[in-house]
Design an enzyme around this catalytic site. Structure first.
Site, PDB file in Angstrom:
ATOM      1  N   SER A 210       0.845  -1.192   0.000  1.00  0.00           N
ATOM      2  CA  SER A 210       0.000   0.000   0.000  1.00  0.00           C
ATOM      3  C   SER A 210       0.878   1.240   0.000  1.00  0.00           C
ATOM      4  O   SER A 210       2.081   1.156  -0.273  1.00  0.00           O
ATOM      5  CB  SER A 210      -0.931  -0.020   1.225  1.00  0.00           C
ATOM      6  N   ASN A 211       0.321   2.381   0.303  1.00  0.00           N
ATOM      7  CA  ASN A 211       1.111   3.624   0.381  1.00  0.00           C
ATOM      8  C   ASN A 211       0.542   4.495   1.492  1.00  0.00           C
ATOM      9  O   ASN A 211      -0.455   4.138   2.120  1.00  0.00           O
ATOM     10  CB  ASN A 211       1.104   4.338  -0.973  1.00  0.00           C
ATOM     11  N   GLY A 212       1.182   5.648   1.730  1.00  0.00           N
ATOM     12  CA  GLY A 212       0.858   6.468   2.906  1.00  0.00           C
ATOM     13  C   GLY A 212      -0.256   7.483   2.701  1.00  0.00           C
ATOM     14  O   GLY A 212      -0.419   8.391   3.515  1.00  0.00           O
ATOM     15  N   SER A 213      -1.061   7.329   1.632  1.00  0.00           N
ATOM     16  CA  SER A 213      -2.136   8.307   1.418  1.00  0.00           C
ATOM     17  C   SER A 213      -3.155   8.233   2.559  1.00  0.00           C
ATOM     18  O   SER A 213      -3.601   7.150   2.934  1.00  0.00           O
ATOM     19  CB  SER A 213      -2.832   8.003   0.082  1.00  0.00           C
ATOM     20  N   ALA A 277      -4.525   7.514  -4.330  1.00  0.00           N
ATOM     21  CA  ALA A 277      -3.153   7.085  -4.627  1.00  0.00           C
ATOM     22  C   ALA A 277      -3.239   5.592  -4.923  1.00  0.00           C
ATOM     23  O   ALA A 277      -3.135   4.747  -4.029  1.00  0.00           O
ATOM     24  CB  ALA A 277      -2.247   7.361  -3.439  1.00  0.00           C
TER      25      ALA A 277
END
Ligand code: CTP
Length: 413
Positions: A210-213, A277
């Protein structure tokens, strides 16, 4: 004579050191007569023109003029937290510059940086000062951030000269206050499809890519569009955020699910805002059971690309406005321009990720807006809620000539 728009509203009236400071007395009376509660803030030089006592008596509350009065009384925070409007009238060239540049060496400058409500500025100064390129540049900076500037009027000035510098009339200021306080419904009739947050691609039932959005930007746009009268569907990756009032949320997890959810509603929409994102990669193989660490012998995780949602949707496009976001660590404009063209967008909002001022997770953001036909335009740092309104203003302008915007946005591939 109370006024439905002003009754019960909290207005902070900031008076600065102009000869027109005495006119703020009339404004204060107009606002209070119409049912607003007014709290007056004065700069040091304003007190050379009018005694604070005048405003205290007429407003029924003490004037705020000192950043440091009271040890723990964060006046600038408590006042702006509850205000519906900060009205600076009259505003000198000096205060205009201070607010435009973010100087916080007095109570008004500090307040302007912690503002959660609309800001309205009524300049009053010598005509040559008002038309000076520096003052005009400051006014433009503020307008680009959504500040309402009530231009001074032409007439005889305190210097005895004629020019454009007189504080706008009470009537003009009052009408503008009413317009600013009026809930805008300029998105009524529009159907806005928004994506927000990260996507998660499973590796096994407990691990994912995943990502930090945080989803805050997309949620702020959804909230603002609904408040301005649009029907809003928010397709959201996993976030901690509450669904904004008046918005229909469709929760999704993976990029595939996001594509399906958006694709099913795309025909309905007049505008697509792709703030999510979306993860670009997923594990080629995901496990249905938790992989025990002993089972992993150090081999690399095999990845494959997820679908590009914007590209897939642009193939289904009828007449929707399409707005994308770009998350970049460097060369925002260059990378943004190629995404704008390759994804066939009407607008691309480029923001910085990574580092101290990363757009991810922050409550504020600064962006560069790219469109096919105009030069890149920077929007300075501001709370995401306020930025959402500024972006919606810009998106609305696109709709005036969607066909011409679109024909200019053919891919360069
Ligand atoms: N986007 C998308 N589908 C993807 C990846 C991104 O629709 N699989 C959308 C995003 O929602 C955003 C825009 O494309 O509106 C740009 O996303 P960004 O992550 O900045 O760019 P990518 O196209 O993924 O390119 P790269 O990661 O290589 O910069």
């Amino acid at each position: 004579m109370t006024d439905a728009l002003l009754a019960g509203k909290h207005v902070v009236l900031a008076v600065t050191g102009s000869i027109a400071a005495y006119k703020a007395i009339g404004l204060l009376r107009l606002l209070t007569q119409r049912g607003a509660t007014v709290h007056v803030v004065m700069t040091e030089s304003a007190k050379q023109f009018v005694a604070p006592l005048t405003f205290e008596v007429l407003s029924g509350s003490p004037v705020t003029d000192d950043l440091f009065s009271g040890h723990h009384d964060m006046k600038h925070l408590s006042l702006t937290e509850h205000a519906d409007l900060l009205l600076v009238a009259p505003c000198t060239a000096n205060t205009l510059a201070k607010i435009a540049l973010g100087l916080a060496d007095d109570v008004l400058g500090t307040m302007a940086l912690t503002l959660q409500c609309p800001l309205m500025i009524c300049p009053a100064m010598d005509g040559e000062m008002w038309t000076h390129a520096t003052v005009q540049a400051h006014a433009k900076i503020l307008q680009s951030r959504g500040v309402t500037i009530v231009e001074p009027e032409k007439g005889e000035l305190a210097s005895g000269q004629w020019g454009q510098g007189r504080l706008a009339t009470e009537d003009t200021i009052l009408t503008t206050v009413q317009t600013v306080l009026q809930p805008r419904k300029d998105w009524q009739g529009e159907r806005v499809l928004i994506s927000a947050g990260p996507t998660q691609e499973p590796i096994d039932p407990v691990r994912f890519l995943s990502n930090g959005s945080s989803g805050k930007m997309g949620y702020a746009i959804a909230e603002a569009a609904a408040a301005r009268g649009a029907e809003v569907v928010l397709v959201s990756g996993p976030t901690q955020l509450a669904c904004p009032v008046g918005v229909t949320r469709v929760p999704v997890v993976t990029a595939d699910e996001m594509l399906q959810a958006l694709s099913a509603r795309f025909e309905w929409a007049t505008t697509l805002v792709m703030a999510a994102a979306v993860g670009d990669f997923r594990a080629k193989e995901s496990y249905s059971h938790k992989v025990k660490k002993e089972q992993w012998n150090g081999e690399a995780l095999q990845l494959e690309r997820t679908p590009d949602i914007l590209l897939a949707l642009s193939a289904q496009r009828t007449n929707q406005r399409m707005i994308g976001f770009a998350a970049e660590t460097d060369e925002l404009v260059e990378h943004g321009q190629s995404k704008l063209h390759n994804k066939q967008l009407d607008m691309l909002v480029a923001n910085q990720v990574g580092g101290e001022h990363s757009a991810f997770g922050n409550d504020s953001n600064e962006v560069i807006v790219l469109t096919p036909n105009t030069a890149p335009s920077s929007i300075p740092r501001m709370p995401k809620q306020q930025l959402a309104d500024v972006l919606l203003d810009r998106i609305k302008i696109l709709s005036t000539s969607p066909q011409s915007q679109r024909s200019a946005s053919q891919p360069i591939l």
